[in-house]
Design a protein around this motif. Structure first.
Motif, PDB file in Angstrom:
ATOM      1  N   GLN A 237       0.791  -1.334   0.071  1.00  0.00           N
ATOM      2  CA  GLN A 237      -0.144  -0.404  -0.121  1.00  0.00           C
ATOM      3  C   GLN A 237       0.364   0.879   0.761  1.00  0.00           C
ATOM      4  O   GLN A 237       2.011   1.749   0.466  1.00  0.00           O
ATOM      5  N   PRO A 238       0.158   1.842  -0.501  1.00  0.00           N
ATOM      6  CA  PRO A 238       1.279   3.421  -0.657  1.00  0.00           C
ATOM      7  C   PRO A 238       1.678   3.810   0.746  1.00  0.00           C
ATOM      8  O   PRO A 238       0.282   3.722   2.155  1.00  0.00           O
ATOM      9  N   ARG A 239       2.653   4.601   1.012  1.00  0.00           N
ATOM     10  CA  ARG A 239       2.912   5.008   2.565  1.00  0.00           C
ATOM     11  C   ARG A 239       3.521   6.091   2.717  1.00  0.00           C
ATOM     12  O   ARG A 239       4.067   6.478   1.788  1.00  0.00           O
ATOM     13  N   GLU A 240       2.843   6.929   3.514  1.00  0.00           N
ATOM     14  CA  GLU A 240       3.812   8.367   3.845  1.00  0.00           C
ATOM     15  C   GLU A 240       4.591   8.082   4.498  1.00  0.00           C
ATOM     16  O   GLU A 240       5.311   8.059   5.013  1.00  0.00           O
ATOM     17  N   LEU A 241       6.243   9.027   3.538  1.00  0.00           N
ATOM     18  CA  LEU A 241       7.558   8.785   4.671  1.00  0.00           C
ATOM     19  C   LEU A 241       8.025  10.078   4.345  1.00  0.00           C
ATOM     20  O   LEU A 241       8.227  10.875   3.403  1.00  0.00           O
TER      21      LEU A 241
ATOM     22  N   GLU B 126      13.360   8.416   4.392  1.00  0.00           N
ATOM     23  CA  GLU B 126      13.400   7.161   4.342  1.00  0.00           C
ATOM     24  C   GLU B 126      15.003   6.362   4.489  1.00  0.00           C
ATOM     25  O   GLU B 126      15.531   5.448   4.356  1.00  0.00           O
ATOM     26  N   GLY B 127      15.660   7.066   5.380  1.00  0.00           N
ATOM     27  CA  GLY B 127      16.876   6.520   6.011  1.00  0.00           C
ATOM     28  C   GLY B 127      18.194   7.222   4.639  1.00  0.00           C
ATOM     29  O   GLY B 127      19.701   6.836   5.369  1.00  0.00           O
TER      30      GLY B 127
ATOM     31  N   SER C  20      22.452  17.670  -7.721  1.00  0.00           N
ATOM     32  CA  SER C  20      21.645  17.305  -7.096  1.00  0.00           C
ATOM     33  C   SER C  20      21.470  15.552  -6.585  1.00  0.00           C
ATOM     34  O   SER C  20      21.579  15.392  -8.231  1.00  0.00           O
ATOM     35  N   ALA C  21      21.967  15.262  -5.554  1.00  0.00           N
ATOM     36  CA  ALA C  21      21.884  13.556  -5.991  1.00  0.00           C
ATOM     37  C   ALA C  21      20.952  12.758  -4.397  1.00  0.00           C
ATOM     38  O   ALA C  21      20.785  13.517  -3.896  1.00  0.00           O
ATOM     39  N   TRP C  22      20.464  11.913  -4.919  1.00  0.00           N
ATOM     40  CA  TRP C  22      19.589  10.928  -3.249  1.00  0.00           C
ATOM     41  C   TRP C  22      20.163   9.045  -4.158  1.00  0.00           C
ATOM     42  O   TRP C  22      19.384   9.218  -5.354  1.00  0.00           O
ATOM     43  N   ARG C  23      19.769   8.632  -2.963  1.00  0.00           N
ATOM     44  CA  ARG C  23      20.149   7.196  -3.020  1.00  0.00           C
ATOM     45  C   ARG C  23      21.242   6.915  -4.369  1.00  0.00           C
ATOM     46  O   ARG C  23      21.218   5.921  -5.043  1.00  0.00           O
ATOM     47  N   GLY C  24      21.979   7.701  -4.546  1.00  0.00           N
ATOM     48  CA  GLY C  24      23.186   7.555  -5.562  1.00  0.00           C
ATOM     49  C   GLY C  24      22.557   8.165  -6.686  1.00  0.00           C
ATOM     50  O   GLY C  24      23.450   8.145  -8.233  1.00  0.00           O
TER      51      GLY C  24
END
Length: 468
Positions: A144-148, A196-197, A260-264
């Motif tokens: 299910q879609p989850r809010e992060l 999410e970490g 700009s980057a996120w998770r590589g």
């Protein structure tokens, strides 16, 4: 055992509401690496078969990706599935519609008929054409879609040490160190912002920023000299700046996103100069000519350009707001301005010193309301594939944040700036979240693979930061 159904992906030239045909065609050509001539052929035919013999998961992935760029595509179901060795077939002259042959770069390839091998072959055959789906149908069914929520872990004392060193060295070096100061500041705030970490990363190098600032300094110096010695030349310099402003915006946005980057995975920006001139020059001029009536629409087109031309890896962002929302913001700001003016006049008539409080309060209300409404609109209207962004800024809490920051800055003669910046970043993180539909690790991994397969970043890369 009954054969498994297969699906055919059909395009009949339709464009989804909220998208412009020219922009959809441009995005299709960029994303699929199709020439402008071939794009015209595809969009000019009444019926084009894009893919045959797809299993349900692959069909859903194609459907969602094409809908994301604005194409109205449908699925035709066939039972049982049969292999089709030809990429595209033409119907007879008696048929009501024709199927246009696609260019070789996007022509479908034969796939196996079983679900498992079919999906694998499809990905292999189309790796350079259509990006891997964000999530499979099975993942969407199970997750299910989850809010992060976003998180910000910086603190004022820590950033104060960075800020004061940056300030002193920038003064000592006559501004040269400001490029390094910007990189240190950006890396601090990016690195302390997580979802999410995973932290964000700022990848720009100081020398690239320094080049841009030297260009900006040269432009300012020319303007000052023109103003002092040749007044008429000041007008020429101003007109030149207005003429190159859209170019500056495109380069600045491309630089910011690329670094700009996120998770590589890097972000990107694919805006074109012609469109930039329309949204940053022509529409604002039209707004001024119409005495402000078209200014909200100009703001809408600008946000549509900035967000809608951005991407994460190869996945484009979508901006789903409508122009009417910007007019509502304009009406709210005008209403507060008029109400504040009348209130200050009334307060001044009753007790004159009250007008000194009423006017600043009105300005604060205008600033807070406009920022809250624009921020909520921008984030709540932005999507990345199946994932959504959302913001829930509140007028009361945001106005209190602005008021306390302003008072503290005034009482400390500006020394509270690091704490004010940290408090603003923390407020943003606490009121912005990502609604994830699927596995973000898999999504980021897919983007890395697609960027690698594409041989690098899509679109122009710039190495100069012009301060945007």
């Amino acid at each position: 055992m009954m054969a498994e159904a297969s699906y055919t992906l059909v395009f009949q030239g339709g464009i989804l509401d909220g998208f412009e045909r020219e922009q959809v065609m441009q995005r299709f050509g960029q994303l699929f690496r199709v020439s402008a001539e071939d794009v015209e052929k595809i969009f000019g035919h009444p019926r084009v078969v894009l893919k045959r013999n797809l299993d349900r998961a692959a069909a859903d992935a194609f459907l969602g990706r094409l809908a994301g760029i604005g194409m109205a595509v449908r699925l035709d179901e066939a039972q049982p599935a049969t292999p089709d060795p030809l990429p595209v077939s033409r119907t007879s002259d008696a048929d009501a519609t024709r199927e246009a042959p696609l260019p070789a770069s996007v022509a479908p390839q034969p796939t196996a008929t079983s679900q498992q091998s079919g999906a694998s072959d499809l990905r292999a055959a189309t790796a350079s054409v259509v990006p891997t789906p964000l999530v499979s149908s099975a993942a969407r069914d199970n997750d299910q879609p989850r809010e992060l929520p976003f998180e910000f872990s910086g603190n004022g004392f820590e950033f104060f040490r960075i800020w004061i060193v940056n300030l002193v060295l920038s003064i000592v070096t006559l501004g040269i160190y400001s490029a390094w100061a910007k990189v240190r500041t950006q890396r601090y705030f990016y690195g302390n912002t997580r979802c999410e970490g995973a932290s964000f990363a700022y990848l720009a190098e100081p020398l690239s920023i320094l080049k841009g600032r030297l260009i900006a300094f040269a432009l300012v110096l020319v303007y000052i000299l023109a103003d002092g010695f040749v007044p008429l030349l000041r007008i020429v310099v101003t007109l030149v700046f207005l003429a190159i402003f859209p170019w500056i915006m495109v380069r600045g946005l491309a630089f910011r996103n690329h670094n700009s980057a996120w998770r590589g995975v890097r972000f990107g920006f694919d805006g074109r100069l012609g469109e930039a001139y329309r949204v940053f020059l022509l529409w604002p001029i039209a707004g001024a000519i119409t005495l402000g009536l078209l200014l909200p629409y100009a703001a809408y087109r600008q946000q549509q350009f900035i967000i809608g031309r951005s991407r994460y890896g190869v996945e484009p962002l979508r901006f789903e707001a409508r122009a009417g929302a910007f007019y509502m913001i304009a009406l709210a700001v005008i209403g507060i301005g008029v109400g504040g003016f009348l209130l200050s006049m009334l307060a001044g008539a009753v007790f004159p010193p009250l007008s000194l409080v009423a006017m600043p309060a009105a300005y604060l209300a205008i600033f807070a309301v406009s920022n809250v409404m624009i921020t909520n609109l921008r984030y709540n209207s932005t999507a990345l594939g199946a994932h959504l962004l959302q913001a829930n800024y509140r007028f009361g809490s945001y106005a209190m944040l602005m008021l306390t920051n302003t008072l503290a800055l005034g009482l400390t003669f500006g020394l509270f700036y690091p704490w004010a910046k940290v408090r603003s970043a923390r407020y943003a993180a606490e009121h912005i979240s990502l609604v994830a539909d699927g596995d973000l690790d898999a999504f980021a991994a897919a983007q890395r693979e697609q960027v690698s397969a594409a041989g690098g970043e899509i679109g122009d890369l710039f190495d100069v930061d012009l301060g945007i």
